[in-house]
Design a protein around this motif. Structure first.
Motif, PDB file in Angstrom:
ATOM      1  N   SER A 238       0.828  -1.210   0.000  1.00 15.25           N
ATOM      2  CA  SER A 238       0.000   0.000   0.000  1.00 15.25           C
ATOM      3  C   SER A 238       0.858   1.254   0.000  1.00 15.25           C
ATOM      4  O   SER A 238       0.379   2.346  -0.315  1.00 15.25           O
ATOM      5  N   ASN A 239       2.136   1.122   0.359  1.00 19.51           N
ATOM      6  CA  ASN A 239       3.084   2.232   0.279  1.00 19.51           C
ATOM      7  C   ASN A 239       3.661   2.259  -1.137  1.00 19.51           C
ATOM      8  O   ASN A 239       4.273   1.291  -1.594  1.00 19.51           O
ATOM      9  N   THR A 240       3.453   3.382  -1.819  1.00 19.24           N
ATOM     10  CA  THR A 240       3.810   3.451  -3.232  1.00 19.24           C
ATOM     11  C   THR A 240       4.346   4.824  -3.599  1.00 19.24           C
ATOM     12  O   THR A 240       4.071   5.822  -2.917  1.00 19.24           O
ATOM     13  N   TYR A 241       5.132   4.873  -4.669  1.00 22.41           N
ATOM     14  CA  TYR A 241       5.623   6.155  -5.186  1.00 22.41           C
ATOM     15  C   TYR A 241       5.893   6.009  -6.671  1.00 22.41           C
ATOM     16  O   TYR A 241       5.909   4.894  -7.203  1.00 22.41           O
ATOM     17  N   GLY A 242       6.080   7.160  -7.332  1.00 18.89           N
ATOM     18  CA  GLY A 242       6.308   7.068  -8.757  1.00 18.89           C
ATOM     19  C   GLY A 242       6.676   8.378  -9.411  1.00 18.89           C
ATOM     20  O   GLY A 242       6.834   9.418  -8.755  1.00 18.89           O
ATOM     21  N   TRP A 243       6.791   8.302 -10.712  1.00 13.44           N
ATOM     22  CA  TRP A 243       7.100   9.446 -11.579  1.00 13.44           C
ATOM     23  C   TRP A 243       6.152   9.364 -12.758  1.00 13.44           C
ATOM     24  O   TRP A 243       6.129   8.355 -13.480  1.00 13.44           O
ATOM     25  N   ASP A 244       5.313  10.398 -12.947  1.00 17.17           N
ATOM     26  CA  ASP A 244       4.285  10.359 -13.998  1.00 17.17           C
ATOM     27  C   ASP A 244       4.725  11.009 -15.298  1.00 17.17           C
ATOM     28  O   ASP A 244       3.931  11.207 -16.213  1.00 17.17           O
ATOM     29  N   GLY A 245       6.015  11.343 -15.382  1.00 12.73           N
ATOM     30  CA  GLY A 245       6.554  12.023 -16.552  1.00 12.73           C
ATOM     31  C   GLY A 245       6.748  13.504 -16.331  1.00 12.73           C
ATOM     32  O   GLY A 245       7.516  14.154 -17.033  1.00 12.73           O
ATOM     33  N   GLU A 246       6.066  14.043 -15.304  1.00 14.65           N
ATOM     34  CA  GLU A 246       6.189  15.462 -14.981  1.00 14.65           C
ATOM     35  C   GLU A 246       6.403  15.694 -13.490  1.00 14.65           C
ATOM     36  O   GLU A 246       7.105  16.622 -13.096  1.00 14.65           O
ATOM     37  N   GLU A 247       5.788  14.863 -12.674  1.00  6.73           N
ATOM     38  CA  GLU A 247       5.871  15.040 -11.225  1.00  6.73           C
ATOM     39  C   GLU A 247       6.213  13.725 -10.534  1.00  6.73           C
ATOM     40  O   GLU A 247       5.773  12.653 -10.956  1.00  6.73           O
ATOM     41  N   ALA A 248       6.996  13.861  -9.462  1.00  3.16           N
ATOM     42  CA  ALA A 248       7.242  12.717  -8.586  1.00  3.16           C
ATOM     43  C   ALA A 248       6.230  12.776  -7.446  1.00  3.16           C
ATOM     44  O   ALA A 248       5.886  13.850  -6.956  1.00  3.16           O
ATOM     45  N   TRP A 249       5.752  11.619  -7.024  1.00  2.00           N
ATOM     46  CA  TRP A 249       4.750  11.564  -5.971  1.00  2.00           C
ATOM     47  C   TRP A 249       5.006  10.369  -5.066  1.00  2.00           C
ATOM     48  O   TRP A 249       5.694   9.416  -5.440  1.00  2.00           O
ATOM     49  N   VAL A 250       4.463  10.449  -3.857  1.00  2.00           N
ATOM     50  CA  VAL A 250       4.589   9.346  -2.913  1.00  2.00           C
ATOM     51  C   VAL A 250       3.325   9.251  -2.077  1.00  2.00           C
ATOM     52  O   VAL A 250       2.733  10.274  -1.712  1.00  2.00           O
ATOM     53  N   LYS A 251       2.899   8.046  -1.802  1.00  2.00           N
ATOM     54  CA  LYS A 251       1.777   7.805  -0.911  1.00  2.00           C
ATOM     55  C   LYS A 251       2.209   6.729   0.072  1.00  2.00           C
ATOM     56  O   LYS A 251       2.394   5.569  -0.300  1.00  2.00           O
ATOM     57  N   ALA A 252       2.396   7.125   1.311  1.00  2.00           N
ATOM     58  CA  ALA A 252       2.923   6.211   2.319  1.00  2.00           C
ATOM     59  C   ALA A 252       2.258   6.471   3.666  1.00  2.00           C
ATOM     60  O   ALA A 252       1.755   7.568   3.925  1.00  2.00           O
TER      61      ALA A 252
END
Length: 304
Positions: free
Chosen positions: A126-140
């Motif tokens: 359920s802890n996840t993060y990423g890069w959408d091509g423009e922004e880095a994000w995290v949900k933890a």
């Protein structure tokens, strides 16, 4: 930029595979008696686009001796056209420094066409993060979920597991260095640097050791110059990463692990052994969930 997976980690990986990186249309996976259905987006890159990109890379690389060596390595690893045609690239990347600090263990899916990424923690998917091509994000759940720079790490494993294909683009400068002997085999040596403004760390470089007999990548040297780590400039000492076995997945030859050392004036340039990396659960897929790489509800955007 590993040991055998324990039962708890296998469960975490199963959940990632079941709930995050779905591999079939309207796929149903059962963790107990619960069935989950997901909508999916198709990797719909026209063959003509892929061919145009591959032809452009071939033309660019064929113009220099260093580029020719790199192209031969890409061909030996399965071919650039196959790399882009296979779809989304998923793998479990277990990065373990031997000092126990900075462990990074995630299952990730990469859009190799546009360099988007999504990671899920193995211990808690359920802890996840990423890069959408423009922004880095995290949900933890809290600040201890990822005790490392997830923005920097979103695409870093690709620059291990995606070699030599990740060096095909514009803004990459190649230099052919003198051949060297490494672990008893003559190696063709190609150094890659970047134009200013390319990526998060344009001052990074990679020095690829390409086996003169097989044209497969045997090892590579690199530095980390990420400005968040080095705001005054400079970089970490050079490291050398050695491939530990390969597997072929959908026609692409990929490493199943790496050992990383500090570079040194020792035999084969190997100094202190510092990091063990295992790569497993490797696959390509034509589909992911809709908005798979987008920031999920409740996620935090990571600003510069």
């Amino acid at each position: 930029m590993y040991k055998m997976i324990k039962a708890s980690k296998l469960l975490g990986l199963f959940l990632v595979l079941s709930f995050v990186a779905c591999k079939e249309t309207a796929k149903k996976e059962s963790a107990s008696t619960t069935e989950v259905e997901t909508a999916e987006a198709t990797y719909n890159i026209p063959d003509s686009w892929i061919q145009k990109r591959v032809d452009a890379a071939n033309k660019r690389l064929s113009a220099t001796e260093a580029g020719k060596v790199l192209w031969s390595a890409m061909e030996a690893h399965g071919g650039l056209e196959n790399w882009y045609s296979n779809g989304y690239f998923s793998f479990h990347f277990d990065y373990k420094p031997l000092n126990g600090k900075g462990i990074r263990d995630s299952y990730q899916t990469i859009d190799t066409w546009s360099n988007k990424a999504r990671h899920n923690s193995i211990t808690d998917p359920s802890n996840t993060y990423g890069w959408d091509g423009e922004e880095a994000w995290v949900k933890a759940k809290d600040s201890t979920s990822f005790e490392y720079d997830t923005k920097f790490w979103a695409l870093t494993p690709l620059y291990f597991s995606g070699q030599p294909f990740v060096l095909d683009g514009e803004g990459v400068n190649l230099e052919l260095l003198p051949e060297v002997e490494f672990k008893g085999t003559l190696q063709k040596v190609v150094k890659a640097t970047y134009d200013a403004g390319v990526g998060f760390a344009p001052d990074d470089y990679y020095i690829l050791y390409i086996n003169s007999e097989t044209n497969l990548l045997d090892a590579f040297k690199y530095i980390v110059s990420y400005p968040e780590y080095f705001p005054e400039g400079g970089h970490a000492p050079e490291k050398i990463t050695v491939v530990q076995g390969t597997t072929t997945v959908d026609g692409i030859v990929l490493a199943t692990g790496f050992k990383t050392y500090w570079s040194a004036e020792a035999k084969d340039g190997l100094g202190e052994y510092i990091t063990d990396i295992t790569v497993s659960d490797i696959s390509f897929s034509p589909t992911v969930e809709d908005n798979f790489f987008s920031k999920p509800e409740g996620a935090k955007v990571l600003n510069d």
